[in-house]
Design an enzyme around this catalytic site. Sequence first.
Site, PDB file in Angstrom:
ATOM      1  N   SER A 129      28.891 -17.186  14.534  1.00 38.19           N
ATOM      2  CA  SER A 129      28.333 -17.592  13.246  1.00 38.19           C
ATOM      3  C   SER A 129      28.710 -19.020  12.861  1.00 38.19           C
ATOM      4  CB  SER A 129      28.778 -16.626  12.149  1.00 38.19           C
ATOM      5  OG  SER A 129      28.331 -15.319  12.423  1.00 38.19           O
ATOM      6  N   HIS A 180      32.361 -20.236   8.778  1.00 45.09           N
ATOM      7  CA  HIS A 180      31.024 -20.531   8.262  1.00 45.09           C
ATOM      8  C   HIS A 180      30.991 -21.892   7.565  1.00 45.09           C
ATOM      9  CE1 HIS A 180      29.136 -16.228   8.119  1.00 45.09           C
ATOM     10  NE2 HIS A 180      29.807 -16.442   9.233  1.00 45.09           N
TER      11      HIS A 180
END
Length: 255
Positions: A129, A180
């Site tokens: 991610s 992230h």
Amino acid sequence: MFIRTEKNLKDFIRFYPIVSTLVIIHLALWFFINFLQLPIGLRFFQWGAGYNLGIHNGEYWRLVTPIFLHGDFMHALFNSFSLVLFGPALEQMLGKFKFLVAYFAAGIIGNLATYLIEPTAFYSHIGASGAIFGLFGVYVYMVLFRKDLIDQANAQIVMVISIIGLIMTFLRPGINIYAHIFGFIGGFALARILLSNVKPFSPWRNQSNRNDGNPVQFNSNRWNKRRVLPRGTGKTAIWIVLGILVLLGIMSRIL
């Protein structure tokens, strides 16, 4: 940019070999580690997961290897699907080498930030991610500073996806927030260099590079066909991609 127009899987692999290879690695590792549950696969998982105490003790490969690992099939599937949606345009625009730099640099920056900021010594994490958010960072840089590389419709998709993705980062439990956020920042910071001397994405460039033995022929109706898309197609694409991103956020997990 984000709606696939390739005729088949063979074309996709030919046009976007880096994205294809990364997806194959994601799913293959999941298969050997999680599905077959072979001892060697489980050892590799333990050896490769992001582990703050291990990094502190000099196991610096753990800044890279978590990018390839996923916790369950849905985690691997949705990260891979997200890469299939958002990776091809950048692979064509940047070229293979710079695309790899963007992807892995963002992932490493996210993992390094996790190590430096997360106070828990036994904190573990896995997933691509952070690297994928780095691709979003490159796209957002385009929207803000390189409008010549992205049209308005795709710019709207990028901004909506990025905002929703960042919101989901803070709302869902079990997500590596630092990966992230700093993966996104890493991609954004590198974008100025990476986007130098690049051309906008064009599906026609793929067609011109096709090598299937058929001569390229001019079709007088080609341009008319491009203009007959039904109204609302763009909005539909936005919501489809948005839904996928939401699912990606729901399925993302750390160890």
